[in-house]
Write a protein that holds these residues in place. Structure first.
Motif, PDB file in Angstrom:
ATOM      1  N   UNK A 134      13.079 -20.327 -21.647  1.00  0.00           N
ATOM      2  CA  UNK A 134      11.651 -20.847 -21.788  1.00  0.00           C
ATOM      3  C   UNK A 134      11.163 -21.276 -20.398  1.00  0.00           C
ATOM      4  N   UNK A 135       9.689 -22.140 -19.847  1.00  0.00           N
ATOM      5  CA  UNK A 135       9.154 -22.271 -19.265  1.00  0.00           C
ATOM      6  C   UNK A 135       9.476 -21.843 -17.700  1.00  0.00           C
ATOM      7  N   UNK A 136       9.115 -20.169 -17.599  1.00  0.00           N
ATOM      8  CA  UNK A 136       9.870 -19.288 -16.432  1.00  0.00           C
ATOM      9  C   UNK A 136       8.601 -19.603 -15.954  1.00  0.00           C
ATOM     10  N   UNK A 137       8.764 -19.303 -14.306  1.00  0.00           N
ATOM     11  CA  UNK A 137       7.011 -19.337 -13.405  1.00  0.00           C
ATOM     12  C   UNK A 137       6.871 -17.763 -13.396  1.00  0.00           C
ATOM     13  N   UNK A 138       8.097 -17.330 -12.632  1.00  0.00           N
ATOM     14  CA  UNK A 138       7.370 -16.114 -12.906  1.00  0.00           C
ATOM     15  C   UNK A 138       8.635 -14.615 -13.293  1.00  0.00           C
ATOM     16  N   UNK A 139       8.175 -14.301 -13.858  1.00  0.00           N
ATOM     17  CA  UNK A 139       9.491 -12.832 -14.465  1.00  0.00           C
ATOM     18  C   UNK A 139       8.365 -11.697 -13.649  1.00  0.00           C
ATOM     19  N   UNK A 140      10.066 -11.470 -12.193  1.00  0.00           N
ATOM     20  CA  UNK A 140       9.629 -10.035 -11.241  1.00  0.00           C
ATOM     21  C   UNK A 140      10.228  -9.153 -12.168  1.00  0.00           C
ATOM     22  N   UNK A 141       9.443  -7.881 -11.773  1.00  0.00           N
ATOM     23  CA  UNK A 141      10.835  -6.615 -11.844  1.00  0.00           C
ATOM     24  C   UNK A 141      10.205  -5.416 -10.815  1.00  0.00           C
ATOM     25  N   UNK A 142      11.050  -4.845 -10.786  1.00  0.00           N
ATOM     26  CA  UNK A 142      10.335  -3.295  -9.488  1.00  0.00           C
ATOM     27  C   UNK A 142      11.191  -2.251  -9.784  1.00  0.00           C
ATOM     28  N   UNK A 169       7.354 -17.099 -20.218  1.00  0.00           N
ATOM     29  CA  UNK A 169       6.355 -17.826 -19.277  1.00  0.00           C
ATOM     30  C   UNK A 169       5.679 -19.539 -19.354  1.00  0.00           C
ATOM     31  N   UNK A 170       5.488 -20.160 -19.194  1.00  0.00           N
ATOM     32  CA  UNK A 170       4.685 -21.733 -19.121  1.00  0.00           C
ATOM     33  C   UNK A 170       3.268 -20.862 -18.724  1.00  0.00           C
ATOM     34  N   UNK A 171       2.450 -21.538 -19.877  1.00  0.00           N
ATOM     35  CA  UNK A 171       1.023 -21.141 -19.418  1.00  0.00           C
ATOM     36  C   UNK A 171       0.612 -21.079 -17.727  1.00  0.00           C
ATOM     37  N   UNK A 172      -0.393 -20.682 -17.418  1.00  0.00           N
ATOM     38  CA  UNK A 172      -0.445 -19.481 -15.774  1.00  0.00           C
ATOM     39  C   UNK A 172       0.966 -18.738 -14.866  1.00  0.00           C
ATOM     40  N   UNK A 173       1.661 -18.816 -15.988  1.00  0.00           N
ATOM     41  CA  UNK A 173       2.898 -18.284 -14.758  1.00  0.00           C
ATOM     42  C   UNK A 173       2.849 -16.477 -14.919  1.00  0.00           C
ATOM     43  N   UNK A 174       3.227 -16.053 -13.827  1.00  0.00           N
ATOM     44  CA  UNK A 174       3.032 -14.690 -13.127  1.00  0.00           C
ATOM     45  C   UNK A 174       4.087 -13.478 -13.874  1.00  0.00           C
ATOM     46  N   UNK A 175       3.639 -12.803 -14.472  1.00  0.00           N
ATOM     47  CA  UNK A 175       4.746 -10.895 -14.646  1.00  0.00           C
ATOM     48  C   UNK A 175       4.164 -10.171 -13.213  1.00  0.00           C
ATOM     49  N   UNK A 176       5.443  -9.970 -12.788  1.00  0.00           N
ATOM     50  CA  UNK A 176       4.829  -8.924 -11.828  1.00  0.00           C
ATOM     51  C   UNK A 176       5.463  -7.479 -11.409  1.00  0.00           C
ATOM     52  N   UNK A 244       1.502  -1.762  -7.472  1.00  0.00           N
ATOM     53  CA  UNK A 244       2.251  -3.666  -7.156  1.00  0.00           C
ATOM     54  C   UNK A 244       0.889  -4.435  -8.165  1.00  0.00           C
ATOM     55  N   UNK A 245       1.128  -4.762  -9.488  1.00  0.00           N
ATOM     56  CA  UNK A 245       0.433  -4.971 -10.066  1.00  0.00           C
ATOM     57  C   UNK A 245       0.655  -6.830 -10.497  1.00  0.00           C
ATOM     58  N   UNK A 246      -0.190  -7.462  -9.912  1.00  0.00           N
ATOM     59  CA  UNK A 246       0.660  -9.509 -10.832  1.00  0.00           C
ATOM     60  C   UNK A 246      -1.186  -9.767 -12.138  1.00  0.00           C
ATOM     61  N   UNK A 247      -0.056 -10.033 -12.908  1.00  0.00           N
ATOM     62  CA  UNK A 247      -0.997 -10.175 -14.077  1.00  0.00           C
ATOM     63  C   UNK A 247      -0.118 -12.673 -14.537  1.00  0.00           C
ATOM     64  N   UNK A 248      -1.085 -13.013 -15.427  1.00  0.00           N
ATOM     65  CA  UNK A 248      -1.168 -14.245 -15.181  1.00  0.00           C
ATOM     66  C   UNK A 248      -1.134 -14.439 -16.945  1.00  0.00           C
ATOM     67  N   UNK A 249      -0.462 -15.483 -17.214  1.00  0.00           N
ATOM     68  CA  UNK A 249      -0.840 -15.747 -18.753  1.00  0.00           C
ATOM     69  C   UNK A 249      -1.324 -16.788 -18.170  1.00  0.00           C
TER      70      UNK A 249
END
Length: 251
Positions: A134-142, A169-176, A244-249
């Motif tokens: 928990x508390x991640x800043x980013x989850x990144x998958x290619x 992800x923490x609030x404001x965290x990113x999923x790319x 390439x997509x950038x999503x935010x929580x």
């Protein structure tokens, strides 16, 4: 009426498409990570085609960040992420148990890469029971989101994975997400055979988990790709059309 038109235009612009010029500014932490002479030569040889610096700048990777390299494969991005987040950050290298069971090489890569990086931690749980820190800043998958729709996996796999990523992800965290594009209308149906997925399908699935699409980049788009061949076909391998997509929580 004018105000309504302006509001509509602003709503469209809220999901921005990043121009090539925007990628000129790659932060020093990422530039240094890409230039690290300790990276394998075969990794560095792929940089011109893969644009890791620009992509990680788009993903807003900062020193001290807590990041998951989701389905890390051979560790190409794991190594660069490790350098980019630095000694105060953490990179969780995730290789699904199902992949390791399919090929021992996946498990060997996970052990070798994570052991060589002091700030990397290996994860090898099942996709079907995904449990990320928990508390991640980013989850990144290619080039791996489409794998959530491979035939051996249940139909609800992507929904379950996206829900766990959202929770972790923490609030404001990113999923790319970076992946091979399928033809319009293909949805997820070609994921198993062609290893592609329609960008609209990814957007719909990820937004259904609660994410907001913040930006998308044309950096790896290629209009010459007919979208009809497997990404492993020698005629197209390494030259596919990718999104390439950038999503935010939401905070």
């Amino acid at each position: 009426m004018i105000r309504k038109s302006m509001a509509s235009a602003l709503a469209v612009l809220a999901v921005c498409t990043v121009s090539g010029a925007a990628f000129a500014q790659v932060p020093a932490n990422i530039t240094a990570a890409v230039a690290n002479p300790a990276r394998p030569a075969e990794d560095s040889a792929r940089d011109a085609a893969r644009h890791p610096g620009e992509i990680l700048a788009f993903a807003d990777v900062k020193p001290g960040a807590s990041v998951v390299d989701f389905i890390m494969g051979g560790g190409y991005f794991t190594r660069i992420l490790s350098g980019a987040v630095g000694s105060t950050g953490t990179v969780y290298a995730y290789q699904p148990a199902e992949f390791i069971q399919f090929s021992a090489k996946y498990g060997e890569n996970l052990k070798t890469v994570s052991a060589a990086l002091p700030n990397a931690k290996p994860l090898d749980g099942s996709l079907l029971a995904l449990d990320l820190p928990d508390g991640l800043d980013l989850v990144f998958t290619v080039q791996n989101y489409h794998d959530l729709h491979l035939k051996p996996f249940p139909a609800a796999t992507a929904a379950g994975v996206n829900a766990e990523i959202f929770k972790s992800l923490k609030p404001g965290g990113l999923f790319v997400i970076v992946d091979h594009a399928a033809a319009a209308g293909a949805g997820t149906t070609v994921a198993h055979d062609l290893h592609r997925i329609e960008v609209a399908a990814v957007k719909a699935e990820v937004e259904a988990a609660g994410f907001k699409l913040e930006a998308e980049s044309p950096l790896l788009r290629d209009a010459t790709d007919p979208h009809t061949a497997s990404v492993f076909d020698p005629a197209i391998r390494g030259k596919t059309d990718q999104f390439i997509l950038k999503f935010r929580k939401p905070k």
